[in-house]
Design a protein around this motif. Sequence first.
Motif, PDB file in Angstrom:
ATOM      1  N   ALA A 110       1.647 -14.816  -3.170  1.00  0.00           N
ATOM      2  CA  ALA A 110       2.503 -14.337  -2.077  1.00  0.00           C
ATOM      3  C   ALA A 110       3.918 -13.987  -2.503  1.00  0.00           C
ATOM      4  CB  ALA A 110       2.546 -15.383  -0.960  1.00  0.00           C
ATOM      5  N   SER A 111       4.319 -14.374  -3.704  1.00  0.00           N
ATOM      6  CA  SER A 111       5.679 -14.055  -4.149  1.00  0.00           C
ATOM      7  C   SER A 111       5.763 -12.707  -4.849  1.00  0.00           C
ATOM      8  CB  SER A 111       6.187 -15.148  -5.090  1.00  0.00           C
ATOM      9  OG  SER A 111       5.353 -15.234  -6.239  1.00  0.00           O
ATOM     10  N   GLY A 112       4.620 -12.067  -5.097  1.00  0.00           N
ATOM     11  CA  GLY A 112       4.613 -10.774  -5.762  1.00  0.00           C
ATOM     12  C   GLY A 112       4.899  -9.628  -4.816  1.00  0.00           C
ATOM     13  N   GLY A 113       4.867  -8.400  -5.343  1.00  0.00           N
ATOM     14  CA  GLY A 113       5.182  -7.234  -4.532  1.00  0.00           C
ATOM     15  C   GLY A 113       4.257  -7.070  -3.347  1.00  0.00           C
ATOM     16  N   VAL A 114       2.937  -7.052  -3.594  1.00  0.00           N
ATOM     17  CA  VAL A 114       1.975  -6.924  -2.503  1.00  0.00           C
ATOM     18  C   VAL A 114       2.037  -8.143  -1.596  1.00  0.00           C
ATOM     19  CG1 VAL A 114      -0.469  -6.767  -1.912  1.00  0.00           C
ATOM     20  CG2 VAL A 114       0.424  -5.445  -3.824  1.00  0.00           C
ATOM     21  N   GLY A 115       2.112  -9.325  -2.198  1.00  0.00           N
ATOM     22  CA  GLY A 115       2.078 -10.566  -1.433  1.00  0.00           C
ATOM     23  C   GLY A 115       3.194 -10.689  -0.422  1.00  0.00           C
ATOM     24  N   ARG A 116       4.405 -10.348  -0.811  1.00  0.00           N
ATOM     25  CA  ARG A 116       5.538 -10.487   0.097  1.00  0.00           C
ATOM     26  C   ARG A 116       5.413  -9.530   1.279  1.00  0.00           C
ATOM     27  NH1 ARG A 116       9.557 -13.667  -2.211  1.00  0.00           N
ATOM     28  NH2 ARG A 116      11.163 -12.853  -0.833  1.00  0.00           N
ATOM     29  N   TYR A 117       4.974  -8.304   1.015  1.00  0.00           N
ATOM     30  CA  TYR A 117       4.751  -7.377   2.120  1.00  0.00           C
ATOM     31  C   TYR A 117       3.619  -7.862   3.018  1.00  0.00           C
ATOM     32  CZ  TYR A 117       7.747  -3.822  -0.067  1.00  0.00           C
ATOM     33  OH  TYR A 117       8.813  -3.142  -0.597  1.00  0.00           O
ATOM     34  N   ALA A 118       2.551  -8.398   2.416  1.00  0.00           N
ATOM     35  CA  ALA A 118       1.416  -8.858   3.203  1.00  0.00           C
ATOM     36  C   ALA A 118       1.808 -10.017   4.113  1.00  0.00           C
ATOM     37  CB  ALA A 118       0.266  -9.261   2.289  1.00  0.00           C
ATOM     38  N   VAL A 119       2.625 -10.941   3.606  1.00  0.00           N
ATOM     39  CA  VAL A 119       3.098 -12.054   4.428  1.00  0.00           C
ATOM     40  C   VAL A 119       3.845 -11.536   5.644  1.00  0.00           C
ATOM     41  CG1 VAL A 119       4.766 -13.969   4.519  1.00  0.00           C
ATOM     42  CG2 VAL A 119       3.172 -13.786   2.605  1.00  0.00           C
ATOM     43  N   ARG A 120       4.754 -10.610   5.416  1.00  0.00           N
ATOM     44  CA  ARG A 120       5.580 -10.091   6.508  1.00  0.00           C
ATOM     45  C   ARG A 120       4.745  -9.304   7.515  1.00  0.00           C
ATOM     46  NH1 ARG A 120       9.238 -11.263   9.952  1.00  0.00           N
ATOM     47  NH2 ARG A 120      10.544  -9.522  10.652  1.00  0.00           N
ATOM     48  N   LEU A 121       3.867  -8.445   7.032  1.00  0.00           N
ATOM     49  CA  LEU A 121       3.077  -7.607   7.929  1.00  0.00           C
ATOM     50  C   LEU A 121       2.079  -8.444   8.725  1.00  0.00           C
ATOM     51  CD1 LEU A 121       2.518  -4.582   5.546  1.00  0.00           C
ATOM     52  CD2 LEU A 121       3.898  -4.573   7.630  1.00  0.00           C
ATOM     53  N   ALA A 122       1.484  -9.451   8.095  1.00  0.00           N
ATOM     54  CA  ALA A 122       0.567 -10.325   8.825  1.00  0.00           C
ATOM     55  C   ALA A 122       1.306 -11.101   9.901  1.00  0.00           C
ATOM     56  CB  ALA A 122      -0.136 -11.271   7.861  1.00  0.00           C
ATOM     57  N   ALA A 123       2.520 -11.558   9.581  1.00  0.00           N
ATOM     58  CA  ALA A 123       3.325 -12.270  10.577  1.00  0.00           C
ATOM     59  C   ALA A 123       3.690 -11.351  11.733  1.00  0.00           C
ATOM     60  CB  ALA A 123       4.585 -12.841   9.922  1.00  0.00           C
ATOM     61  N   LEU A 124       4.053 -10.108  11.434  1.00  0.00           N
ATOM     62  CA  LEU A 124       4.359  -9.140  12.494  1.00  0.00           C
ATOM     63  C   LEU A 124       3.144  -8.886  13.377  1.00  0.00           C
ATOM     64  CD1 LEU A 124       6.522  -6.469  10.602  1.00  0.00           C
ATOM     65  CD2 LEU A 124       7.315  -8.099  12.317  1.00  0.00           C
ATOM     66  N   GLY A 125       1.945  -9.012  12.779  1.00  0.00           N
ATOM     67  CA  GLY A 125       0.720  -8.792  13.540  1.00  0.00           C
ATOM     68  C   GLY A 125       0.286  -9.990  14.356  1.00  0.00           C
ATOM     69  N   GLY A 126       1.039 -11.078  14.295  1.00  0.00           N
ATOM     70  CA  GLY A 126       0.734 -12.243  15.114  1.00  0.00           C
ATOM     71  C   GLY A 126      -0.147 -13.276  14.466  1.00  0.00           C
ATOM     72  N   ALA A 127      -0.269 -13.251  13.135  1.00  0.00           N
ATOM     73  CA  ALA A 127      -1.124 -14.204  12.435  1.00  0.00           C
ATOM     74  C   ALA A 127      -0.394 -15.514  12.156  1.00  0.00           C
ATOM     75  CB  ALA A 127      -1.597 -13.606  11.116  1.00  0.00           C
ATOM     76  N   GLU A 128      -1.175 -16.560  11.959  1.00  0.00           N
ATOM     77  CA  GLU A 128      -0.676 -17.785  11.339  1.00  0.00           C
ATOM     78  C   GLU A 128      -0.826 -17.577   9.836  1.00  0.00           C
ATOM     79  OE1 GLU A 128      -2.069 -22.349  10.427  1.00  0.00           O
ATOM     80  OE2 GLU A 128      -2.858 -21.364  12.225  1.00  0.00           O
ATOM     81  N   VAL A 129       0.287 -17.508   9.121  1.00  0.00           N
ATOM     82  CA  VAL A 129       0.266 -17.082   7.718  1.00  0.00           C
ATOM     83  C   VAL A 129       0.487 -18.266   6.788  1.00  0.00           C
ATOM     84  CG1 VAL A 129       1.248 -15.533   5.997  1.00  0.00           C
ATOM     85  CG2 VAL A 129       1.153 -14.821   8.396  1.00  0.00           C
ATOM     86  N   ILE A 130      -0.427 -18.426   5.845  1.00  0.00           N
ATOM     87  CA  ILE A 130      -0.284 -19.406   4.775  1.00  0.00           C
ATOM     88  C   ILE A 130      -0.024 -18.621   3.491  1.00  0.00           C
ATOM     89  CG2 ILE A 130      -1.369 -21.296   3.504  1.00  0.00           C
ATOM     90  CD1 ILE A 130      -3.279 -21.577   5.950  1.00  0.00           C
ATOM     91  N   ALA A 131       1.097 -18.893   2.853  1.00  0.00           N
ATOM     92  CA  ALA A 131       1.492 -18.181   1.637  1.00  0.00           C
ATOM     93  C   ALA A 131       1.274 -19.083   0.429  1.00  0.00           C
ATOM     94  CB  ALA A 131       2.952 -17.753   1.721  1.00  0.00           C
ATOM     95  N   SER A 132       0.446 -18.635  -0.499  1.00  0.00           N
ATOM     96  CA  SER A 132       0.150 -19.402  -1.701  1.00  0.00           C
ATOM     97  C   SER A 132       0.909 -18.819  -2.885  1.00  0.00           C
ATOM     98  CB  SER A 132      -1.354 -19.376  -1.982  1.00  0.00           C
ATOM     99  OG  SER A 132      -1.640 -19.891  -3.265  1.00  0.00           O
ATOM    100  N   VAL A 133       1.588 -19.699  -3.650  1.00  0.00           N
ATOM    101  CA  VAL A 133       2.385 -19.273  -4.800  1.00  0.00           C
ATOM    102  C   VAL A 133       2.033 -20.137  -6.009  1.00  0.00           C
ATOM    103  CG1 VAL A 133       4.294 -18.378  -3.416  1.00  0.00           C
ATOM    104  CG2 VAL A 133       4.280 -20.786  -4.079  1.00  0.00           C
ATOM    105  N   GLY A 134       2.584 -19.744  -7.173  1.00  0.00           N
ATOM    106  CA  GLY A 134       2.269 -20.461  -8.394  1.00  0.00           C
ATOM    107  C   GLY A 134       3.142 -21.659  -8.673  1.00  0.00           C
TER     108      GLY A 134
END
Length: 275
Positions: A110-134
């Motif tokens: 989730a800290s990478g380029g795709v991951g950070r955008y995915a976290v934000r977009l999923a949150a905007l879509g109303g999801a409960e978001v779990i972000a996994s990092v190294g």
Amino acid sequence: MLDVRYFSLNRGEVTAAGGRPAGAVHGYDAAGVVARAAADGTGPGVGARVVAFGPGAWARRMVVATTAVAEVPEGVGLAEAAALPMAGLTALRTVRSRSVLGRRVLVTGASGGVGRYAVRLAALGGAEVIASVGSPARGEGLAALGADRVVVGLDGVEGPLDLVIDTVGGPQLVAAWDLLAPGGELRTVGAASGEPAAFAPASLFSLGPPKVLSTFGDVTEPGPDLATLLRLVAAGRLSPEVGWLGSWEAVAEAAEALLARRIAGKAVLEVGGGN
């Protein structure tokens, strides 16, 4: 034809660069100013500020299809726009593949380029978001993007999950599959670990509604989706994930930092002329 002002690096491009023929022009993400408009009259006119997605972006000039560009709105810098294309398009098209409203979504890497955008977009879509990092340090800033939980690896993550957006691959992909709910989907859009994903015999089988393991690389006509990302940025709803900004002459430094995972988000390099 585009006068490139900024281009960005994607980790996968940097990893694969050594395997390409000598003299190849690398890269896909660029932002700049239209130097020559399309002969058929389509697309932005000369002087328009645009972001583009297409081969040959790491250059002073780039030829790109009019269906693969979008005009950059006032208030959004070209350096910010250059961070959007590949990572932003991948995240947008992955999150948009199914409704995430009220769903539990896991984003790995989730800290990478795709991951950070995915976290934000999923949150905007109303999801409960779990972000996994190294590592704990890699999780900084993800809560501000909308992550409800930030975890290292899959520590403490329990199923069922409705959607997994996986950029890591390897054993973590296998473990994430086991957390997926019946009817859920695991979308693999990266393999940053470089490790194989070995599933035990019959472990892909499940009772009930079908679980789906899928991947995609759809880059057709990205212009409208680039425009969507830019509108979100202009409205302050999406942050361009620029983790490193410098001159193109420091490309080796940027690439090394990206490969060593010292950059959260994207590395953006200036070719000339600024915004």
